[in-house]
Design a protein around this motif. Structure first.
Motif, short mmCIF file in Angstrom:
data_model
loop_
_atom_site.label_atom_id
_atom_site.label_comp_id
_atom_site.label_asym_id
_atom_site.label_seq_id
_atom_site.Cartn_x
_atom_site.Cartn_y
_atom_site.Cartn_z
N ILE A 1 0.86 -1.18 0.00
CA ILE A 1 0.00 0.00 0.00
C ILE A 1 0.90 1.23 0.00
N PHE A 2 0.66 2.12 -0.96
CA PHE A 2 1.32 3.42 -1.00
C PHE A 2 0.34 4.45 -0.44
N LYS A 3 0.68 5.05 0.68
CA LYS A 3 -0.18 6.07 1.28
C LYS A 3 0.32 7.44 0.84
N CYS A 4 -0.29 7.97 -0.21
CA CYS A 4 0.12 9.28 -0.74
C CYS A 4 -0.65 10.35 0.02
N HIS B 1 7.11 8.60 -13.73
CA HIS B 1 7.38 9.36 -12.51
C HIS B 1 6.63 8.73 -11.35
N PRO B 2 7.16 8.80 -10.13
CA PRO B 2 6.36 8.39 -8.97
C PRO B 2 5.03 9.12 -8.96
N MET B 3 4.04 8.51 -8.36
CA MET B 3 2.67 9.02 -8.42
C MET B 3 2.57 10.46 -7.92
N ILE B 4 1.85 11.28 -8.68
CA ILE B 4 1.64 12.69 -8.32
C ILE B 4 0.17 12.85 -7.95
N VAL B 5 -0.11 12.96 -6.66
CA VAL B 5 -1.49 13.05 -6.17
C VAL B 5 -1.87 14.52 -5.99
N VAL B 6 -3.03 14.88 -6.46
CA VAL B 6 -3.51 16.26 -6.33
C VAL B 6 -4.88 16.24 -5.67
N GLU B 7 -5.26 17.39 -5.11
CA GLU B 7 -6.60 17.63 -4.54
C GLU B 7 -6.81 16.99 -3.18
N LYS B 8 -6.56 15.68 -3.04
CA LYS B 8 -6.80 15.01 -1.75
C LYS B 8 -5.92 13.77 -1.67
N PRO B 9 -5.61 13.29 -0.46
CA PRO B 9 -4.77 12.09 -0.32
C PRO B 9 -5.42 10.88 -0.99
N VAL B 10 -4.57 9.98 -1.45
CA VAL B 10 -5.02 8.73 -2.06
C VAL B 10 -4.17 7.59 -1.52
N GLN B 11 -4.82 6.49 -1.18
CA GLN B 11 -4.10 5.27 -0.85
C GLN B 11 -4.20 4.32 -2.04
N PHE B 12 -3.05 3.80 -2.48
CA PHE B 12 -3.01 2.87 -3.59
C PHE B 12 -2.60 1.49 -3.11
N MET B 13 -3.31 0.46 -3.54
CA MET B 13 -2.78 -0.89 -3.44
C MET B 13 -1.91 -1.11 -4.67
N THR B 14 -0.70 -1.62 -4.46
CA THR B 14 0.21 -1.86 -5.58
C THR B 14 0.65 -3.32 -5.60
N ILE B 15 0.97 -3.77 -6.81
CA ILE B 15 1.54 -5.11 -6.98
C ILE B 15 2.75 -4.97 -7.90
N THR B 16 3.89 -5.46 -7.45
CA THR B 16 5.11 -5.47 -8.25
C THR B 16 5.89 -6.73 -7.92
N TYR B 17 6.44 -7.40 -8.92
CA TYR B 17 7.36 -8.50 -8.65
C TYR B 17 8.70 -7.91 -8.25
N GLU B 18 9.20 -8.31 -7.08
CA GLU B 18 10.46 -7.78 -6.56
C GLU B 18 11.34 -8.92 -6.07
N SER B 19 12.65 -8.74 -6.28
CA SER B 19 13.62 -9.74 -5.86
C SER B 19 14.40 -9.31 -4.63
N GLY B 20 14.35 -8.00 -4.32
CA GLY B 20 15.18 -7.47 -3.25
C GLY B 20 16.53 -6.96 -3.73
N VAL B 21 16.81 -7.10 -5.03
CA VAL B 21 18.03 -6.56 -5.64
C VAL B 21 17.69 -5.19 -6.19
N GLY B 22 18.33 -4.14 -5.63
CA GLY B 22 17.92 -2.76 -5.87
C GLY B 22 17.66 -2.38 -7.31
N LEU B 23 18.69 -2.42 -8.17
CA LEU B 23 18.53 -1.96 -9.54
C LEU B 23 17.67 -2.90 -10.38
N GLU B 24 17.58 -4.15 -9.99
CA GLU B 24 16.69 -5.07 -10.71
C GLU B 24 15.23 -4.76 -10.40
N ASP B 25 14.97 -4.29 -9.19
CA ASP B 25 13.60 -3.97 -8.79
C ASP B 25 13.17 -2.60 -9.28
#
Length: 208
Positions: free
Chosen positions: A84-87, A160-184
């Motif tokens: 969850i991204f809490k913008c 670009h990372p999410m740009i929220v305007v007007e009011k806060p938004v919470q996003f549920m996100t799904i991404t495949y991640e390995s824990g390796v910085g530049l690969e993720d």
């Protein structure tokens, strides 16, 4: 320096976001929305709900750990990270400076607003990848989405990372991640040499 000062407005390209549609976002990914009509929708939950399937194509380009034909054995395997991204801090300025872009080379990334009521919005910014494997500043595009719509980026799309305007938004996100910085997640910061100016800003996005 304030991003809306005349000096920077004259120096930087100014991009007006367009309302997002399935068609104009297709090259970058998919808009995740409840279809107006879907002949493949099915009744579920004892007839109290409808199920709309395959609204986006979610991709993991990393090979499975058990793949004996893995062409890149050094590439770490990945798991789907449901987060969850809490913008919580909407942008208040009439223009927003674009200083960086990022991409996820091996995974789609989906953002789905939680509890969207249609009275808030966010802005998505994308760019093409160039022959030098960096974002092409001249191809920047911006899309405005109300908070009932989700988006799903294809792998390797600069955004670009999410740009929220007007009011806060919470996003549920799904991404495949390995824990390796530049690969993720790979970030590209604009510099003066890469088209940016003061503070590294490369473009301005109109938010009003």
């Amino acid at each position: 320096m304030n991003p809306s000062t005349p000096q920077q407005t004259l120096t930087l390209p100014v991009i007006q976001p367009k309302p997002i549609t399935n068609e104009n976002f297709e090259r970058w990914g998919q808009v995740v929305r409840l279809p107006d009509a879907d002949p493949n929708a099915v009744q579920v939950n004892q007839g109290t709900a409808q199920k709309f399937s395959h609204l986006a194509k979610f991709t993991n380009l990393r090979p499975a750990a058990t793949d004996s034909a893995n062409p890149n054995p050094t590439l770490a395997t990945a798991e789907a990270n449901i987060a969850i991204f809490k913008c919580y801090k909407p942008v208040q300025d009439p223009q927003f400076q674009i200083k960086l872009l990022e991409r996820h080379s091996y995974s789609s990334q989906m953002f789905m607003p939680m509890g969207g009521d249609g009275n808030g919005s966010y802005v998505v910014v994308t760019a093409e990848n160039g022959p030098d494997d960096k974002p092409v500043l001249e191809t920047l595009q911006a899309f405005r989405c109300n908070n009932t719509l989700g988006i799903n980026y294809k792998p390797n799309v600069w955004h670009h990372p999410m740009i929220v305007v007007e009011k806060p938004v919470q996003f549920m996100t799904i991404t495949y991640e390995s824990g390796v910085g530049l690969e993720d997640c790979e970030e590209y910061w604009f510099t003066k040499e890469a088209g940016g100016v003061q503070g590294g800003a490369a473009a301005l996005i109109n938010l009003v």
